[in-house]
Scaffold this active site. Structure first.
Site, PDB file in Angstrom:
ATOM      1  N   ARG A  20     -21.378  18.761 -50.055  1.00 34.11           N
ATOM      2  CA  ARG A  20     -21.692  17.415 -49.543  1.00 34.11           C
ATOM      3  C   ARG A  20     -20.918  16.292 -50.239  1.00 34.11           C
ATOM      4  NH1 ARG A  20     -28.039  17.851 -49.802  1.00 34.11           N
ATOM      5  NH2 ARG A  20     -27.478  19.608 -51.148  1.00 34.11           N
ATOM      6  N   GLY A  82     -26.312  32.435 -55.542  1.00 33.38           N
ATOM      7  CA  GLY A  82     -27.554  31.778 -55.934  1.00 33.38           C
ATOM      8  C   GLY A  82     -27.680  31.601 -57.440  1.00 33.38           C
ATOM      9  N   SER A 407      12.206 -21.167 -77.225  1.00 34.22           N
ATOM     10  CA  SER A 407      11.828 -20.633 -75.915  1.00 34.22           C
ATOM     11  C   SER A 407      13.002 -19.943 -75.223  1.00 34.22           C
ATOM     12  CB  SER A 407      11.365 -21.782 -75.007  1.00 34.22           C
ATOM     13  OG  SER A 407      10.248 -22.396 -75.586  1.00 34.22           O
TER      14      SER A 407
END
Ligand code: UD1
Ligand code: CA
Length: 455
Positions: A20, A82, A407
Site C-alpha cells: 500500500r 506470514g 570589493s
C-alpha cells in the site's frame, strides 16, 4: 533488568513489501524524522542489549546496504508466508534459554520503556504482548479475553466475526515468548485462515490452551504502537513524532515560533533560551548554544552553534562549527568543513566552503570563499572571489589578520594576502600581497577622447 537482557533475543520483522505504500522502496526504508523506519526500531531495540535479528525479504539487498552500520544479524525469509513463518526463519539461531521479543519494522514510535515493561513482567520465561485500545481497530488483530480478563487469543480482522470486530483492544504486533516454546509451537502452526498465512499471533491461543498465562502490557498511548501501511499513515506519524521532538526541546528551553512548522530530522542538543522561527529544518547532529536565534526557512545539518549566534532567514549550513556571537545570513550558504571564530559576520549571498574564518572578520555581501584560511578582523569586500580551482586541483588562499580586500577582487590561489595588506577594489591578485601595503591589480582607467557613439 541487565541480567534478564543478557538472555534476550529481539527479532524485527521487515520482510513485507508494504504494497500500500505504492513504492519501489521496501516500506521499512521510508523515512520518519530523517531516519528509516527500520533504523528507528533497531535503535530502540539496541537499548535492550540483546541479540538483534532482522528478518528481511522484499528489497533485501537495499535494506542491507542502507543499514550496513547497524549491529544486527540478517535472516532472509524467501517466501512471505506470514509473521509466524518469518519468526520461524530465526529459530535455528535462537539459544534455547533465551526470551524472544518480536517487533514489527513498520511501527517506528515504540518506546523502549514499554518493551522493558513487557520484558520485566514476563520474567525471562512468560508469554506476553503489548496491546492498546483504538477508536478504529480496522485491519488489526483483536484481543479476546475470558470472563476473568485472561487473554485467550488474537483474532485477525479477516478471520473475525461481527462481534469480535467490535473489540477495540488490539494487538500492537509486539510479542514476547521463550525460545523453547517457539521452537515447538511455530513448526506446528497451520495456515488454515482467511489469508492462508502462518500467523505469529496464533501462539497466544496456543499458550492459553496450554494454561500458560499470557501477560499483556498496555502501550503508553495508541500512537506509540501505530503501524504504517500507506503514505497517509506515514505523514500522520511524522507529525506525531515532530510534536514529541519539539515538546522535548521546549521543555529544555527552546521557543518555537510555531512548533507545527519545523522539522527535526536528527539529534538536537541545546542550551536554554534558543529561538527557532518557522520552516526551519534541523538534520544530523546539531548543537544550538544558549540565546541562539534561528530565523525562518533555514536548513542546518551537522552544525554546532555557539552562544548568542544569530542565523538570519534562508540560510543553509552544513558540517560547520560556528562560534559565539556570529551573525549569518540572510541567504548565506556555509558548506562543509568550515569554521567561523567568535563574532564573525557573514552576510547575504556569501558562500563559504572548507575554510577557517578568524575572529571578528566580516564577509558581508556576495562572495565565494573556498579553501581559505582567513585571520582575525579581516574585511572581505562585496563580490570577492577566491579562485581556488585551476581546472584540475584546488588551491589555498591565506588572508592574514587585519587585511582588507576591496570589493570585486579575485584572489587567484595559491596566494597569501599578508597582515594588514589592502587590496584595491576590482583587483585580480595573482601574486602574494605584502603586509601593510596597498596592492592594486587592475587596468588603469582611461577616457578615449576620439570616441564617437556608433550611428
Ligand atoms: C500484524 C498482526 C496483527 C497486529 C498488527 C499490528 C499477525 C498475524 N498480525 O498484522 O495482530 O494487530 O500486525 O501492526 O501477526 N512480515 C514479515 N514476513 C511475513 C509477513 C509479515 O516479515 O511473511 C512483517 C512485515 O514486513 C511487517 C510485520 O511483519 O513489518 C507485520 O506484518 P503485516 O503483514 O503488516 O501484519 P498485519 O496484517 O499488520
Ligand atoms: Ca502492519
Amino acid at each position: 533488568m541487565n541480567e534478564l537482557s543478557l538472555k534476550l533475543s529481539v527479532i524485527i520483522l521487515a520482510a513485507g513489501k508494504g504494497t500500500r505504500m505504492q513504492s519501489n522502496l521496501p516500506k521499512v526504508l521510508h523515512h520518519l524524522g530523517g531516519q528509516t523506519l527500520l533504523e528507528r526500531v533497531v535503535n530502540t531495540a539496541k537499548q535492550l542489549n540483546a541479540n538483534l535479528y532482522v528478518v528481511y525479504g522484499f528489497g533485501g539487498e537495499d535494506i542491507k546496504n542502507n543499514l550496513m552500520h547497524l549491529p544486527v544479524q540478517w535472516v532472509k525469509q524467501d517466501a512471505l508466508l506470514g509473521t509466524g513463518h518469518a519468526v520461524m526463519q530465526v529459530l535455528p539461531h535462537l539459544p534455547i534459554d533465551h526470551q524472544v521479543l518480536v517487533l514489527v519494522g513498520d511501527s517506528p514510535l515504540v518506546k523502549v520503556e514499554t518493551l522493558k515493561r513487557l520484558i520485566e513482567i514476563t520474567q525471562n520465561e512468560g508469554v506476553g504482548l503489548v496491546t492498546t485500545e483504538v477508536d478504529d481497530p480496522t485491519g488489526l488483530g483483536r484481543i479476546l479475553h475470558d470472563q476473568t480478563g485472561k487473554v485467550l487469543e488474537i483474532v485477525e480482522e479477516k478471520d473475525a466475526n461481527t462481534e469480535q470486530r467490535k473489540i477495540r483492544e488490539i494487538n500492537s504486533g509486539i510479542i514476547i515468548a521463550p525460545a523453547k516454546h517457539l521452537k515447538t509451537w511455530l513448526p506446528n502452526l497451520r495456515n488454515n485462515n482467511a489469508q492462508e498465512e502462518y500467523y505469529l499471533t496464533d501462539i497466544i491461543g496456543i499458550a492459553a490452551k496450554q494454561d500458560i498465562y499470557v501477560h499483556s502490557v498496555l502501550a503508553e498511548s495508541p500512537q506509540e504502537v501505530l503501524g504504517i501501511n500507506d503514505r497517509i499513515q506515514l505523514s500522520k506519524l511524522e507529525r506525531i513524532f515532530q510534536k514529541q521532538e519539539t515538546e522535548k526541546l521546549m521543555l529544555q528551553g527552546v521557543t518555537f515560533r510555531d512548533p507545527n512548522r519545523v522539522d527535526l530530522r536528527g539529534e538536537v542538543k541545546t542550551g536554554i533560551d534558543v529561538t527557532i522561527d518557522v520552516n526551519v529544518i534541523l538534520a544530523g547532529k546539531i548543537y544550538l548554544g544558549e540565546n541562539t536565534v534561528i530565523g525562518p526557512n533555514c536548513y542546518l545539518k551537522n552544525v554546532t552553534l555557539g552562544k548568542n549566534v544569530e542565523i538570519k532567514a534562508n540560510t543553509v549550513i552544513e558540517d560547520a562549527e560556528i562560534s559565539d556571537k556570529c551573525v549569518i545570513g540572510p541567504f548565506a550558504r556555509i558548506r562543509p568543513e568550515t569554521s567561523l571564530a567568535e563574532g564573525t559576520k557573514v552576510g547575504n549571498f556569501v558562500e563559504i566552503k572548507k575554510s577557517k574564518i578568524g575572529r571578528g572578520s566580516k564577509l558581508s555581501h556576495l562572495s565565494y570563499i573556498g579553501d581559505a584560511i582567513i585571520g582575525d578582523e579581516v574585511n572581505i569586500g562585496a563580490g570577492t572571489i577566491t579562485c581556488n580551482y585551476d581546472g584540475v586541483r584546488k588551491h589555498q588562499t591565506i588572508i592574514e589578520d587585519g587585511a582588507f580586500i576591496g570589493s570585486d577582487s579575485q584572489l587567484v590561489a595559491p596566494i597569501t594576502v599578508e597582515k594588514g595588506a589592502y587590496i584595491g577594489s576590482g583587483s585580480t591578485i595573482t601574486q602574494n600581497a605584502p603586509a601593510n601595503k596597498l596592492t592594486i591589480a587592475r587596468a588603469r582607467q582611461v577616457t578615449i577622447d576620439k570616441w564617437k557613439k556608433p550611428e
